[in-house]
Design a protein around this motif. Structure first.
Motif, short mmCIF file in Angstrom:
data_model
loop_
_atom_site.label_atom_id
_atom_site.label_comp_id
_atom_site.label_asym_id
_atom_site.label_seq_id
_atom_site.Cartn_x
_atom_site.Cartn_y
_atom_site.Cartn_z
N GLU A 98 0.82 -1.22 0.00
CA GLU A 98 0.00 0.00 0.00
C GLU A 98 0.86 1.27 0.00
N GLU A 99 1.96 1.24 0.74
CA GLU A 99 2.80 2.43 0.87
C GLU A 99 3.80 2.61 -0.28
N ALA A 100 3.75 1.75 -1.28
CA ALA A 100 4.66 1.88 -2.43
C ALA A 100 4.40 3.20 -3.15
N GLU A 101 5.45 3.73 -3.75
CA GLU A 101 5.32 5.02 -4.45
C GLU A 101 5.08 4.87 -5.95
N GLU A 102 5.15 3.62 -6.45
CA GLU A 102 4.98 3.41 -7.89
C GLU A 102 4.44 2.00 -8.15
N PRO A 103 3.91 1.77 -9.34
CA PRO A 103 3.49 0.43 -9.71
C PRO A 103 4.69 -0.50 -9.82
N VAL A 104 4.45 -1.79 -9.78
CA VAL A 104 5.48 -2.78 -10.05
C VAL A 104 5.05 -3.55 -11.30
N ALA A 105 5.98 -3.70 -12.25
CA ALA A 105 5.72 -4.46 -13.48
C ALA A 105 6.57 -5.73 -13.43
N VAL A 106 5.94 -6.86 -13.71
CA VAL A 106 6.58 -8.16 -13.54
C VAL A 106 6.22 -9.07 -14.71
N VAL A 107 7.19 -9.87 -15.15
CA VAL A 107 6.91 -10.99 -16.05
C VAL A 107 7.02 -12.25 -15.20
N ALA A 108 5.96 -13.06 -15.21
CA ALA A 108 5.94 -14.31 -14.45
C ALA A 108 5.90 -15.48 -15.42
N VAL A 109 6.73 -16.48 -15.14
CA VAL A 109 6.78 -17.68 -15.95
C VAL A 109 6.58 -18.87 -15.03
N GLY A 110 5.71 -19.79 -15.43
CA GLY A 110 5.48 -21.02 -14.69
C GLY A 110 5.56 -22.20 -15.62
N ALA A 111 6.21 -23.27 -15.15
CA ALA A 111 6.32 -24.46 -15.97
C ALA A 111 6.31 -25.69 -15.07
N PRO A 112 5.64 -26.75 -15.47
CA PRO A 112 4.74 -26.79 -16.63
C PRO A 112 3.49 -25.97 -16.36
N PRO A 113 2.78 -25.55 -17.43
CA PRO A 113 1.53 -24.82 -17.21
C PRO A 113 0.55 -25.73 -16.49
N ALA A 114 -0.12 -25.23 -15.49
CA ALA A 114 -0.96 -26.11 -14.68
C ALA A 114 -2.14 -25.33 -14.13
N ALA A 115 -3.23 -25.35 -14.85
CA ALA A 115 -4.42 -24.60 -14.44
C ALA A 115 -4.99 -25.10 -13.12
N ASP A 116 -4.90 -26.41 -12.86
CA ASP A 116 -5.50 -26.98 -11.65
C ASP A 116 -4.46 -27.29 -10.58
N ASP A 117 -3.27 -26.69 -10.68
CA ASP A 117 -2.16 -27.02 -9.79
C ASP A 117 -2.04 -26.06 -8.61
N ALA A 118 -2.75 -24.94 -8.62
CA ALA A 118 -2.63 -23.96 -7.54
C ALA A 118 -3.57 -24.31 -6.39
N HIS A 119 -3.06 -24.19 -5.17
CA HIS A 119 -3.83 -24.48 -3.97
C HIS A 119 -3.72 -23.29 -3.03
N ALA A 120 -4.84 -22.88 -2.47
CA ALA A 120 -4.83 -21.80 -1.49
C ALA A 120 -4.02 -22.21 -0.27
N TYR A 121 -3.34 -21.24 0.32
CA TYR A 121 -2.53 -21.46 1.52
C TYR A 121 -3.01 -20.49 2.57
N ASP A 122 -3.26 -21.00 3.77
CA ASP A 122 -3.68 -20.15 4.89
C ASP A 122 -2.51 -20.04 5.85
N PRO A 123 -1.86 -18.86 5.92
CA PRO A 123 -0.71 -18.73 6.80
C PRO A 123 -1.07 -18.80 8.28
N ASP A 124 -2.34 -18.68 8.62
CA ASP A 124 -2.76 -18.74 10.01
C ASP A 124 -3.21 -20.12 10.45
N ALA A 125 -3.21 -21.06 9.51
CA ALA A 125 -3.69 -22.42 9.85
C ALA A 125 -2.59 -23.26 10.49
#
Length: 125
Positions: A98-125
């Motif tokens: 929130e306190e950043a002074e500018e946008p951040v631009a990023v290129v993200a690469v993931g391999a292999p591509p996996a639409a169903d591979d992401a799982h939510a993570y709860d840091p408080d669990a």
């Protein structure tokens, strides 16, 4: 042989994302990796949720600004021209604070591509 030049500004941003995301894989004809360009304004995060992948390796290359990546152990600060790598099974949440002074631009690469591979993570669990 196959070659393509992709004008990333011509790729429509994905709807319903917490920041601007342009999915570039399809436009580039890629099938073995996922490539996305993100621009996150101050206070925006890149993924939809704090998450991890079973199989996918991810990298975030910062084009401009400063990316912050929260993990269970610490929050990393990734400057322009730096690369942040994430191994499978490693929870993370990339964001522009929130306190950043500018946008951040990023290129993200993931391999292999996996639409169903992401799982939510709860840091408080």
């Amino acid at each position: 042989m196959g070659y393509r030049v992709v004008d990333t500004d011509a790729v429509e941003p994905a709807p319903d994302r917490p920041c601007e995301q342009r999915a570039l894989s399809e436009a580039a004809g890629l099938t073995q990796m996922a490539v996305n360009r993100f621009v996150a304004e101050p206070g925006e995060q890149i993924p939809l949720a704090y998450h991890y992948h079973d199989e996918q390796e991810e990298v975030f290359y910062v084009l401009s600004g400063t990316l912050h990546v929260e993990t269970p152990e610490e929050t990393y600060t990734v400057e322009a021209d730096q690369l942040f790598a994430v191994e499978p099974g490693s929870p993370q949440r990339a964001f522009n604070p929130e306190e950043a002074e500018e946008p951040v631009a990023v290129v993200a690469v993931g391999a292999p591509p996996a639409a169903d591979d992401a799982h939510a993570y709860d840091p408080d669990a």
